[in-house]
Design a protein around this motif. Structure first.
Motif, short mmCIF file in Angstrom:
data_model
loop_
_atom_site.label_atom_id
_atom_site.label_comp_id
_atom_site.label_asym_id
_atom_site.label_seq_id
_atom_site.Cartn_x
_atom_site.Cartn_y
_atom_site.Cartn_z
N THR A 49 0.80 -1.22 0.00
CA THR A 49 0.00 0.00 0.00
C THR A 49 0.84 1.27 0.00
N CYS A 83 -7.28 9.24 -1.70
CA CYS A 83 -7.17 7.88 -2.21
C CYS A 83 -6.93 7.98 -3.71
N SER A 91 -4.94 5.83 5.55
CA SER A 91 -4.84 4.65 4.69
C SER A 91 -5.92 3.63 5.05
#
Length: 257
Positions: free
Chosen positions: A6, A163, A193
């Motif tokens: 990520t 995002c 996140s």
């Protein structure tokens, strides 16, 4: 083993390469994108007060680059800030500061709690000005703690955190992969996140329960634990001290037995 990387797109490749060397299947899914804010009148006003600060806390490499760019635009030299102690949230941020000739203090644990434990902050006189170079929504706990101790915070919001659009576009394909996989590992580096992840998968219980989330620090660990309890979920949570590639690969070795 399936691992979801990520990290932001510009920082994801080194970790992906290290994982591939261990024969780990990797899905790259950045959960945060950092976009610089323009140099507004409010930001300019904060920069004009910067010489009154005794400490500047810098929370990311992006904060370094944007913050230094605006220093230059406003013709404020680093010599004008020679009295300031710089604190970097982690080694990557410290390395970014070094590129500008600035040395910084780095906590052993790369979290807000880790920074607050540094003697440079614990020993401050009351009503000291502390500047934060950060993004929207970042390090609120740390700033609130310092304010409660009587300090004044100069809050430089230098970028917004979103995002990434690309992640929104590929999430349906990734959901299908995760539904077919028995389990997966994923690093969660911030509350933002995590919230973006929850929104992307629309709180899909089946996908959530297959995960072992590797989280940075105690506060984030507790955030996920609370979400787990409130929603009666059964995913795993593993606490990390930092996000260094060596630390992640060592944790993978532990997970693999």
């Amino acid at each position: 083993m399936l691992f979801i990387n990520t990290r932001p797109q510009d920082r994801a490749k080194p970790l992906t390469m290290a994982l591939h060397q261990q024969s780990i299947d990797v899905i790259e899914l950045p959960l945060l994108e950092l976009i610089a804010r323009p140099l507004s009148s409010d930001l300019t006003g904060l920069y004009r007060q910067l010489q009154s600060a005794k400490v500047i806390v810098v929370v990311s490499p992006t904060a370094v680059d944007v913050g230094m760019k605006y220093l230059n635009q406003l013709q404020i030299s680093l010599a004008d800030l020679a009295h300031v102690k710089w604190i970097a949230v982690g080694q990557k941020t410290a390395e970014s500061l070094i590129k500008y000739g600035v040395e910084s203090l780095v906590p052993d644990v790369e979290t807000s709690e880790g920074m607050l434990s540094l003697s440079a902050l614990k020993s401050l006189d009351t009503r000291t000005n502390v500047a934060f170079w950060r993004g929207e929504g970042g390090r609120q706990f740390m700033m609130d703690t310092l304010i409660s101790q009587g300090h004044k915070v100069l809050n430089f919001i230098l970028y917004d955190r979103h995002c990434p659009e690309q992640s929104k576009q590929v999430i349906e394909t990734i959901k299908q992969q995760l539904q077919q996989s028995p389990s997966y590992k994923m690093v969660v580096s911030s509350e933002a996140s995590w919230l973006n992840w929850i929104e992307l998968i629309q709180n899909n219980r089946g996908i959530l329960n297959k995960a072992d989330y590797w989280v940075l620090g105690e506060r984030l660990f507790q955030l996920l634990l609370n979400h787990q309890k409130q929603n009666k979920l059964s995913f795993k949570i593993t606490k990390l001290a930092d996000l260094k590639i060596d630390s992640i690969t060592q944790q993978i070795a532990v997970a693999q037995g």
